[in-house]
Write a protein that holds these residues in place. Sequence first.
Motif, PDB file in Angstrom:
ATOM      1  N   ARG A 140     -32.036   9.043 -17.848  1.00 56.33           N
ATOM      2  CA  ARG A 140     -30.967   9.027 -16.840  1.00 56.33           C
ATOM      3  C   ARG A 140     -31.468   9.313 -15.418  1.00 56.33           C
ATOM      4  N   LYS A 141     -32.770   9.218 -15.216  1.00 58.53           N
ATOM      5  CA  LYS A 141     -33.348   9.415 -13.881  1.00 58.53           C
ATOM      6  C   LYS A 141     -33.776   8.057 -13.330  1.00 58.53           C
ATOM      7  N   VAL A 142     -33.337   7.764 -12.103  1.00 58.11           N
ATOM      8  CA  VAL A 142     -33.638   6.499 -11.437  1.00 58.11           C
ATOM      9  C   VAL A 142     -34.865   6.684 -10.547  1.00 58.11           C
ATOM     10  N   THR A 143     -35.845   5.781 -10.722  1.00 57.57           N
ATOM     11  CA  THR A 143     -37.062   5.808  -9.917  1.00 57.57           C
ATOM     12  C   THR A 143     -37.280   4.437  -9.302  1.00 57.57           C
ATOM     13  N   PRO A 144     -37.460   4.325  -7.999  1.00 57.09           N
ATOM     14  CA  PRO A 144     -37.370   5.379  -7.006  1.00 57.09           C
ATOM     15  C   PRO A 144     -35.932   5.882  -6.868  1.00 57.09           C
ATOM     16  N   PRO A 145     -35.758   7.072  -6.295  1.00 58.83           N
ATOM     17  CA  PRO A 145     -34.403   7.611  -6.151  1.00 58.83           C
ATOM     18  C   PRO A 145     -33.503   6.652  -5.369  1.00 58.83           C
ATOM     19  N   PRO A 146     -32.210   6.615  -5.698  1.00 63.49           N
ATOM     20  CA  PRO A 146     -31.291   5.695  -5.014  1.00 63.49           C
ATOM     21  C   PRO A 146     -31.353   5.850  -3.495  1.00 63.49           C
ATOM     22  N   ASP A 147     -31.417   4.716  -2.816  1.00 63.13           N
ATOM     23  CA  ASP A 147     -31.503   4.692  -1.364  1.00 63.13           C
ATOM     24  C   ASP A 147     -30.938   3.360  -0.881  1.00 63.13           C
ATOM     25  N   ARG A 148     -30.884   3.174   0.410  1.00 65.15           N
ATOM     26  CA  ARG A 148     -30.474   1.885   0.974  1.00 65.15           C
ATOM     27  C   ARG A 148     -31.707   1.030   1.191  1.00 65.15           C
ATOM     28  N   ILE A 149     -31.584  -0.234   0.784  1.00 65.73           N
ATOM     29  CA  ILE A 149     -32.674  -1.196   0.952  1.00 65.73           C
ATOM     30  C   ILE A 149     -32.143  -2.331   1.801  1.00 65.73           C
ATOM     31  N   GLU A 150     -32.816  -2.609   2.918  1.00 64.06           N
ATOM     32  CA  GLU A 150     -32.355  -3.645   3.843  1.00 64.06           C
ATOM     33  C   GLU A 150     -33.080  -4.961   3.626  1.00 64.06           C
ATOM     34  N   VAL A 151     -32.313  -6.051   3.699  1.00 68.44           N
ATOM     35  CA  VAL A 151     -32.864  -7.403   3.654  1.00 68.44           C
ATOM     36  C   VAL A 151     -32.178  -8.222   4.741  1.00 68.44           C
ATOM     37  N   THR A 152     -32.755  -9.351   5.026  1.00 64.53           N
ATOM     38  CA  THR A 152     -32.221 -10.251   6.032  1.00 64.53           C
ATOM     39  C   THR A 152     -31.373 -11.327   5.364  1.00 64.53           C
ATOM     40  N   LYS A 153     -30.248 -11.674   5.998  1.00 68.57           N
ATOM     41  CA  LYS A 153     -29.396 -12.741   5.463  1.00 68.57           C
ATOM     42  C   LYS A 153     -30.243 -14.001   5.309  1.00 68.57           C
ATOM     43  N   GLY A 154     -30.133 -14.630   4.145  1.00 68.29           N
ATOM     44  CA  GLY A 154     -30.903 -15.829   3.845  1.00 68.29           C
ATOM     45  C   GLY A 154     -32.184 -15.548   3.077  1.00 68.29           C
ATOM     46  N   GLN A 155     -32.560 -14.279   2.976  1.00 66.84           N
ATOM     47  CA  GLN A 155     -33.784 -13.904   2.267  1.00 66.84           C
ATOM     48  C   GLN A 155     -33.548 -13.919   0.754  1.00 66.84           C
ATOM     49  N   THR A 156     -34.554 -14.334   0.004  1.00 69.54           N
ATOM     50  CA  THR A 156     -34.488 -14.284  -1.457  1.00 69.54           C
ATOM     51  C   THR A 156     -34.785 -12.859  -1.902  1.00 69.54           C
ATOM     52  N   VAL A 157     -33.967 -12.368  -2.840  1.00 70.48           N
ATOM     53  CA  VAL A 157     -34.125 -11.007  -3.362  1.00 70.48           C
ATOM     54  C   VAL A 157     -34.352 -11.111  -4.861  1.00 70.48           C
ATOM     55  N   ARG A 158     -35.365 -10.383  -5.345  1.00 74.70           N
ATOM     56  CA  ARG A 158     -35.628 -10.309  -6.783  1.00 74.70           C
ATOM     57  C   ARG A 158     -35.572  -8.842  -7.191  1.00 74.70           C
ATOM     58  N   ILE A 159     -34.593  -8.509  -8.044  1.00 71.90           N
ATOM     59  CA  ILE A 159     -34.409  -7.142  -8.521  1.00 71.90           C
ATOM     60  C   ILE A 159     -34.870  -7.094  -9.973  1.00 71.90           C
ATOM     61  N   THR A 160     -35.761  -6.159 -10.290  1.00 73.75           N
ATOM     62  CA  THR A 160     -36.235  -5.974 -11.653  1.00 73.75           C
ATOM     63  C   THR A 160     -35.914  -4.548 -12.072  1.00 73.75           C
ATOM     64  N   VAL A 161     -35.175  -4.417 -13.183  1.00 73.84           N
ATOM     65  CA  VAL A 161     -34.772  -3.108 -13.681  1.00 73.84           C
ATOM     66  C   VAL A 161     -35.309  -2.951 -15.101  1.00 73.84           C
ATOM     67  N   THR A 162     -35.959  -1.814 -15.350  1.00 73.09           N
ATOM     68  CA  THR A 162     -36.419  -1.468 -16.685  1.00 73.09           C
ATOM     69  C   THR A 162     -35.758  -0.146 -17.055  1.00 73.09           C
TER      70      THR A 162
END
Length: 160
Positions: free
Chosen positions: A85-107
Amino acid sequence: MVIAPACLRPLLVVLPLGAALLMATSACGGSDAAAPAQSAAVASTEAAAPVSTDPAAPAAAESAPAAAAPADPAVKEITVTIAGRKVTPPPDRIEVTKGQTVRITVTSDTADEAHLHGYDKEAGLKPGTPASIEFVADETGLFEMETHESGLQLFQLVVR
């Protein structure tokens, strides 16, 4: 020992190219530092081009910006791990630019579902198996990424 100016010309051509390659290869693809490093690499090679008067210099200087500048916006890689139940890295805000491709990987170490609100993107999580979501960030705003069963906030995505 005195070095003749003619001997310095090849060095003046190669040195900015080497610095540009070093900056481009040392930038981490998953951090926000990658874009400034690439911009600096291009700027340093463009600024160095007029210094040399060697006839071979323009060809070398002209090829450097094409090699250092990416053709498409970089993919923003976001990797999150959930263990006990611990999230790594700790929850924070992540900024991206409109139009940028984002790839989120969660394990995760437990079965669950990861969900990006606002974009309505989700991925089923199986213990120990990475799950990915990839999309183009075409809506501006603040979007929360969380797990449904455990209710953990993974991060907030800011699209500007």
